[in-house]
Design a protein around this motif. Structure first.
Motif, PDB file in Angstrom:
ATOM      1  N   UNK A 212       0.713  -1.195   0.111  1.00 46.38           N
ATOM      2  CA  UNK A 212      -0.024  -0.026  -0.011  1.00 46.38           C
ATOM      3  C   UNK A 212       0.867   1.309  -0.223  1.00 46.38           C
ATOM      4  N   UNK A 213       2.164   0.968   0.248  1.00 47.52           N
ATOM      5  CA  UNK A 213       2.973   2.435   0.293  1.00 47.52           C
ATOM      6  C   UNK A 213       3.633   2.545  -1.065  1.00 47.52           C
ATOM      7  N   UNK A 214       3.089   1.602  -2.104  1.00 48.23           N
ATOM      8  CA  UNK A 214       3.783   1.879  -3.590  1.00 48.23           C
ATOM      9  C   UNK A 214       2.981   2.710  -4.250  1.00 48.23           C
ATOM     10  N   UNK A 215       3.608   3.543  -4.940  1.00 46.00           N
ATOM     11  CA  UNK A 215       2.672   4.563  -5.805  1.00 46.00           C
ATOM     12  C   UNK A 215       1.758   3.928  -6.819  1.00 46.00           C
ATOM     13  N   UNK A 216       2.297   2.764  -7.476  1.00 45.92           N
ATOM     14  CA  UNK A 216       1.695   2.026  -8.449  1.00 45.92           C
ATOM     15  C   UNK A 216       0.519   1.301  -7.781  1.00 45.92           C
ATOM     16  N   UNK A 217       0.424   0.976  -6.622  1.00 45.15           N
ATOM     17  CA  UNK A 217      -0.836   0.631  -5.879  1.00 45.15           C
ATOM     18  C   UNK A 217      -1.705   1.525  -5.767  1.00 45.15           C
ATOM     19  N   UNK A 218      -1.212   2.822  -5.187  1.00 38.56           N
ATOM     20  CA  UNK A 218      -2.212   3.796  -5.002  1.00 38.56           C
ATOM     21  C   UNK A 218      -2.954   4.260  -6.240  1.00 38.56           C
ATOM     22  N   UNK A 219      -1.953   4.203  -7.270  1.00 37.64           N
ATOM     23  CA  UNK A 219      -2.579   4.237  -8.742  1.00 37.64           C
ATOM     24  C   UNK A 219      -3.857   3.369  -9.183  1.00 37.64           C
ATOM     25  N   UNK A 220      -3.616   2.188  -8.748  1.00 34.54           N
ATOM     26  CA  UNK A 220      -4.636   1.136  -8.813  1.00 34.54           C
ATOM     27  C   UNK A 220      -5.762   1.421  -8.072  1.00 34.54           C
ATOM     28  N   UNK A 221      -5.673   1.829  -6.715  1.00 31.57           N
ATOM     29  CA  UNK A 221      -6.943   2.139  -6.050  1.00 31.57           C
ATOM     30  C   UNK A 221      -7.634   3.297  -6.251  1.00 31.57           C
ATOM     31  N   UNK A 222      -6.962   4.190  -7.285  1.00 39.89           N
ATOM     32  CA  UNK A 222      -7.665   5.443  -7.459  1.00 39.89           C
ATOM     33  C   UNK A 222      -8.028   5.565  -8.982  1.00 39.89           C
ATOM     34  N   UNK A 223      -7.731   4.416  -9.710  1.00 39.37           N
ATOM     35  CA  UNK A 223      -7.980   4.365 -11.089  1.00 39.37           C
ATOM     36  C   UNK A 223      -8.527   3.039 -11.612  1.00 39.37           C
ATOM     37  N   UNK A 224      -9.388   2.094 -10.947  1.00 41.83           N
ATOM     38  CA  UNK A 224      -9.683   1.143 -11.348  1.00 41.83           C
ATOM     39  C   UNK A 224     -10.966   1.262 -11.996  1.00 41.83           C
ATOM     40  N   UNK A 225     -10.723   1.680 -13.551  1.00 40.05           N
ATOM     41  CA  UNK A 225     -11.705   1.871 -14.266  1.00 40.05           C
ATOM     42  C   UNK A 225     -11.406   1.120 -15.671  1.00 40.05           C
ATOM     43  N   UNK A 226     -12.457   1.118 -16.397  1.00 39.13           N
ATOM     44  CA  UNK A 226     -12.361   0.318 -17.793  1.00 39.13           C
ATOM     45  C   UNK A 226     -10.989   1.123 -18.630  1.00 39.13           C
ATOM     46  N   UNK A 227     -10.867   2.380 -18.361  1.00 40.19           N
ATOM     47  CA  UNK A 227      -9.969   3.145 -19.174  1.00 40.19           C
ATOM     48  C   UNK A 227      -8.755   2.681 -18.951  1.00 40.19           C
ATOM     49  N   UNK A 228      -8.367   2.382 -17.605  1.00 42.08           N
ATOM     50  CA  UNK A 228      -7.226   1.746 -17.476  1.00 42.08           C
ATOM     51  C   UNK A 228      -6.789   0.123 -17.333  1.00 42.08           C
ATOM     52  N   UNK A 229      -7.970  -0.401 -17.007  1.00 37.43           N
ATOM     53  CA  UNK A 229      -7.843  -1.830 -16.819  1.00 37.43           C
ATOM     54  C   UNK A 229      -8.897  -2.432 -17.965  1.00 37.43           C
ATOM     55  N   UNK A 230      -8.807  -2.575 -19.224  1.00 35.98           N
ATOM     56  CA  UNK A 230      -9.709  -2.840 -20.022  1.00 35.98           C
ATOM     57  C   UNK A 230     -10.771  -4.002 -19.658  1.00 35.98           C
ATOM     58  N   UNK A 231     -10.086  -5.226 -19.135  1.00 38.59           N
ATOM     59  CA  UNK A 231     -11.013  -6.159 -18.681  1.00 38.59           C
ATOM     60  C   UNK A 231     -12.119  -6.063 -17.909  1.00 38.59           C
ATOM     61  N   UNK A 232     -12.242  -4.732 -17.379  1.00 37.03           N
ATOM     62  CA  UNK A 232     -13.460  -4.303 -16.415  1.00 37.03           C
ATOM     63  C   UNK A 232     -14.450  -3.827 -17.548  1.00 37.03           C
TER      64      UNK A 232
END
Length: 353
Positions: A212-232
């Motif tokens: 949770x301290x990683x910037x990449x994880x924070x990005x996922x938590x803030x941007x879990x949308x189809x635009x960023x993750x097409x499988x959604x």
């Protein structure tokens, strides 16, 4: 592999049972004289990787030669993952950790090179091997049994790749997870295995707190949308929707680490689902007013939302977090889901008549 490529024979990599059995044996055999095993693997790997890199840098890539090198590297990555995983049964093998580090460096360097060519060119077998490697490494070096930063496995990683500790290596894991979820939507196998890796990482008490301290994880938590993750996206119907539940279970575990009673943080996280619910409500309103609405899109949207909510619910174990979810669900969303199910059932019943 040469006979498989040249003579178009059946690829043993297609049989997961055979691959698993052979790798289990190699995990034990390879550790018997580990110094010699590492030397052989490094020699074979460097030769194949060098040729493969040269092929990838040319505009005209002979398909057979490319497939041959990818097959060879796939087996080598599988073998490296397995022999590293074999360390579990050797508690007094600390002096071999630096050798593991040398092998890890080579796999990560190869992965960085192949990821540069995604999604235009990718080898599914090779990426499955990368995930196997990550899982074996996680079992040995990323666990609840604390590995000291001075572990010899990180010496080669620090010297060659600038990876000094577990947190930095976890960031490599997470970046690969994001890459796969963005670029391998055509492969349900890789998507599911990638999500399994994310789930495994999110279970450990110590690892999840580092994640949770990683910037990449924070990005996922803030941007879990189809635009960023097409499988959604509901337009991609080739994936099992259960992967959405797996994804949100992992995200839920990551979220609750620092969530507490923070309603604003929860609202920000749940916003994509709120938007999805509003879209479903609008589609039902249009349908009831006689408008043209794709029933398949409506069905996928409804199923997708239910899968997402279920994933979050599975991760919210404490009273405080569950109440945050319940207050969001009840009453408006519960009424929407109930009405949706009733209307869908009525529509199908009328169609059947």
């Amino acid at each position: 592999m040469e006979s498989v490529v040249r003579d178009n024979l059946e690829n043993p990599l297609d049989d997961n049972t055979i691959v698993s059995q052979q790798l289990d044996q190699m995990a034990t055999i390879g550790r018997c004289e580990y110094s010699k095993t590492c030397q052989l693997l490094i020699s074979l790997f460097d030769t194949s990787a060098s040729v493969y890199q040269s092929l990838m840098q040319t505009s005209s890539r002979p398909p057979q030669e490319l497939a041959l090198r990818e097959g060879q590297l796939t087996w080598l990555v599988y073998l490296i993952g397995s022999v590293i995983g074999g360390r579990i049964s050797h508690t007094n093998a600390d002096h071999y950790d630096s050798m593991d580090g040398q092998l890890v460096c080579r796999v990560l360097q190869l992965m960085n090179m192949t990821d540069l060519h995604l999604p235009q060119h990718g080898c599914e077998h090779l990426d499955k091997a990368f995930l196997h490697f990550f899982e074996k490494f996680r079992m040995v070096y990323v666990s609840e049994v604390v590995v000291q930063k001075t572990s010899k496995v990180y010496q080669p990683l620090a010297e060659q790749l600038g990876i000094n500790d577990e947190s930095m290596l976890l960031n490599v894991f997470v970046r690969k997870i994001v890459t796969n979820l963005k670029c391998w939507i055509s492969s349900s196998v890789i998507t599911n295995k990638t999500l399994q890796l994310l789930n495994d990482l999110s279970v450990g008490y110590s690892s999840v707190r580092k994640l949770v301290k990683l910037n990449t994880i924070q990005f996922i938590l803030e941007n879990h949308t189809p635009e960023h993750f097409p499988f959604l996206s509901v337009t991609h119907g080739n994936l099992d929707t259960r992967c959405r539940t797996s994804f949100y279970t992992a995200l839920g575990r990551l979220l609750v680490v620092e969530l507490g009673d923070d309603e604003d943080k929860f609202s920000s996280f749940i916003r994509p689902m709120t938007t999805a619910a509003e879209n479903i409500r609008q589609m039902f309103s249009q349908q009831q007013m006689g408008g043209m609405v794709s029933e398949e899109e409506l069905r996928r949207s409804l199923v997708g939302l239910c899968r997402d909510v279920r994933g979050v619910a599975l991760a919210f174990h404490s009273r405080n977090t569950y109440m945050l979810l319940f207050d969001w669900l009840y009453p408006s969303l519960c009424l929407l889901l109930t009405s949706s199910l009733l209307l869908t059932f009525t529509t199908h019943a009328q169609t059947a008549m």
